[in-house]
Design an enzyme around this catalytic site. Structure first.
Site, PDB file in Angstrom:
ATOM      1  N   TYR A 266      33.727  -2.041  37.950  1.00 26.79           N
ATOM      2  CA  TYR A 266      33.609  -1.165  36.782  1.00 26.79           C
ATOM      3  C   TYR A 266      33.100   0.198  37.278  1.00 26.79           C
ATOM      4  O   TYR A 266      32.157   0.761  36.741  1.00 26.79           O
ATOM      5  CB  TYR A 266      32.660  -1.734  35.717  1.00 26.79           C
ATOM      6  CG  TYR A 266      32.895  -3.194  35.380  1.00 26.79           C
ATOM      7  CD1 TYR A 266      33.817  -3.567  34.397  1.00 26.79           C
ATOM      8  CD2 TYR A 266      32.195  -4.201  36.045  1.00 26.79           C
ATOM      9  CE1 TYR A 266      34.027  -4.909  34.084  1.00 26.79           C
ATOM     10  CE2 TYR A 266      32.402  -5.542  35.743  1.00 26.79           C
ATOM     11  CZ  TYR A 266      33.318  -5.894  34.762  1.00 26.79           C
ATOM     12  OH  TYR A 266      33.522  -7.221  34.464  1.00 26.79           O
ATOM     13  N   ASP A 343      28.586  -2.695  37.201  1.00 32.02           N
ATOM     14  CA  ASP A 343      28.021  -1.996  36.043  1.00 32.02           C
ATOM     15  C   ASP A 343      28.966  -2.208  34.865  1.00 32.02           C
ATOM     16  O   ASP A 343      29.699  -1.300  34.475  1.00 32.02           O
ATOM     17  CB  ASP A 343      27.872  -0.503  36.390  1.00 32.02           C
ATOM     18  CG  ASP A 343      27.219   0.293  35.268  1.00 32.02           C
ATOM     19  OD1 ASP A 343      26.768  -0.311  34.279  1.00 32.02           O
ATOM     20  OD2 ASP A 343      27.179   1.536  35.382  1.00 32.02           O
ATOM     21  N   CYS A 370      23.446  -2.518  30.553  1.00 32.84           N
ATOM     22  CA  CYS A 370      22.925  -1.741  29.419  1.00 32.84           C
ATOM     23  C   CYS A 370      22.629  -2.638  28.221  1.00 32.84           C
ATOM     24  O   CYS A 370      22.205  -2.147  27.182  1.00 32.84           O
ATOM     25  CB  CYS A 370      23.901  -0.630  29.035  1.00 32.84           C
ATOM     26  SG  CYS A 370      25.522  -1.217  28.558  1.00 32.84           S
TER      27      CYS A 370
END
Length: 413
Positions: A266, A343, A370
């Site tokens: 990613y 990520d 996140c």
């Protein structure tokens, strides 16, 4: 059920849940309530009473305030406004900044212990501040803001938990450059949104609707990155440099092999692949995999300093599956020596990617997340395949919101 909808109730708020929502109890039932924090008593309106196990409510007024409550950083989102008119995107803005980080630490710990199966001491983390945020009280950090447009094309923000545009007089979470450029008083009939951005070089700009992309330059330390103006880049003004150094420090140098089949999954425009290259030198071999073709084109240019770096356009799950299926024994050895940085989007990597990576069996995985709950789900999958959490840090990349960034090192058992 159904007879409580729209009713006002008094609630004692006892805990914090994922998603910026607090937890209260009413006659033994869990109520998830917005715009408050643990330790408060509030009057709240029930917005959803369809489930037997829990209800949802929104704070109408504060009966007894927490000592950690402050005046909201954004008046448009304040409890003084009626709930349906409160702007979304600053759901922790009424909480003192240090306490916001304390609550985020609790959310991360809860996710990693309940969903991830980690021991509480392993899951204990202190959410770290980014430079300048304490001085600015958790405002002035967003380098990118999307303004949504109402039926007449007038800009505003979505109301919290809805797609209704509310008009706002200011954008305090935005950097001064973005706030100044935001065309809050203008109208853009026929368009759906206007993006306002202020990259670290070249000044602020607007993207109106679906206009053709232009290239912007972001500077991180000594290095520059090219990307499309509408492409993905970390939003906080110091996020890219913070994640660069966090990933560099999270890689165990004793387990790092420059010539191994190192991966950046990613990878976007190559930010974290470049972080690895800068930390370990020009001989580093690393492949950055990203599904967005324009981002990969930029990544190829951004990673040109490292002869062994390449950028591939592919869906990560398919690419990993193919890498497993086609690996020769020499490639398997290079994979076993590898460091993988990933990520993923908010939804996490998921089982196909985790299983594929476990089949490649890299020496270490550095996971940037996140969303703590999606991270925790993936960590449980990794653990089942022989990978343990070895180090953990968390960063307040999104002050005055509930979001938090976590960086984890996993090592093969």
């Amino acid at each position: 059920m159904g007879d409580m909808l729209g009713r006002e109730v008094e609630l004692d708020v006892t805990g914090i849940a994922h998603g910026g929502i607090s937890v209260a109890r009413l006659d033994g039932r869990v109520v998830f309530v917005s715009d408050t924090l643990p330790g408060e008593t509030v009057r709240a309106r029930v917005t959803d009473d369809r489930k037997k196990s829990f209800w949802r409510a929104e704070t109408v007024s504060v009966v007894e305030a927490s000592p950690h409550r402050r005046e909201h950083v954004w008046s448009a989102a304040s409890v003084d406004r009626s709930p349906e008119d409160r702007a979304g995107g600053a759901e922790f803005g009424h909480i003192e900044l240090a306490h916001q980080r304390e609550l985020k630490s609790q959310v991360v710990r809860d996710a990693l212990t309940r969903t991830g199966g980690l021991d509480p001491d392993q899951a204990t983390v202190r959410v770290e501040a980014l430079p300048g945020d304490d001085e600015r009280g958790g405002a002035g950090w967003r380098t990118r803001v999307r303004l949504h447009l109402d039926a007449e094309g007038r800009p505003g923000q979505y109301a919290a938990r809805s797609h209704r545009v509310v008009h706002v007089a200011d954008l305090p979470l935005a950097t001064p450059e973005v706030a100044e450029a935001a065309p809050l008083g203008e109208a853009f009939p026929g368009e759906e949104h206007v993006d306002v951005l202020a990259p670290s070089t070249g000044g602020a700009r607007l993207i109106i609707g679906k206009q053709a992309p232009s290239t912007v330059t972001e500077q991180v330390g000594e290095r520059t990155f090219q990307l499309d103006d509408g492409g993905f880049w970390q939003v906080h003004r110091h996020a890219a440099e913070t994640l660069t150094s966090a990933v560099q420090q999270m890689i165990d140098p004793a387990r790092f092999e420059p010539g191994a089949a190192n991966l950046d999954l990613y990878g976007g425009v190559g930010l974290l692949a470049a972080a690895v290259g800068d930390a370990f030198g020009s001989r580093v071999r690393i492949t950055s995999v990203e599904s967005d073709e324009r981002a990969t084109e930029h990544a190829s240019e951004n990673l040109a300093d490292w002869l062994g770096a390449s950028a591939v356009t592919a869906r990560v799950d398919r690419w990993v599956r193919q890498a497993v299926a086609q690996a020769t024994s020499a490639e398997r050895d290079r994979s076993r020596a590898a460091t993988v940085v990933l990520d993923p989007p908010r939804s996490g990597a998921g089982r196909p990617v985790v299983d594929g990576l476990a089949d490649l069996a890299p020496a270490q995985v550095v996971y940037v997340a996140c969303d703590p709950v999606a991270l925790a789900r993936d960590l449980a999958l990794f653990r089942d395949r022989g990978y343990d959490v070895d180090a953990l840090r968390a960063f307040d990349l999104f002050p005055s919101t509930h979001h938090v960034e976590t960086v984890v090192r996993l090592i093969r058992r």
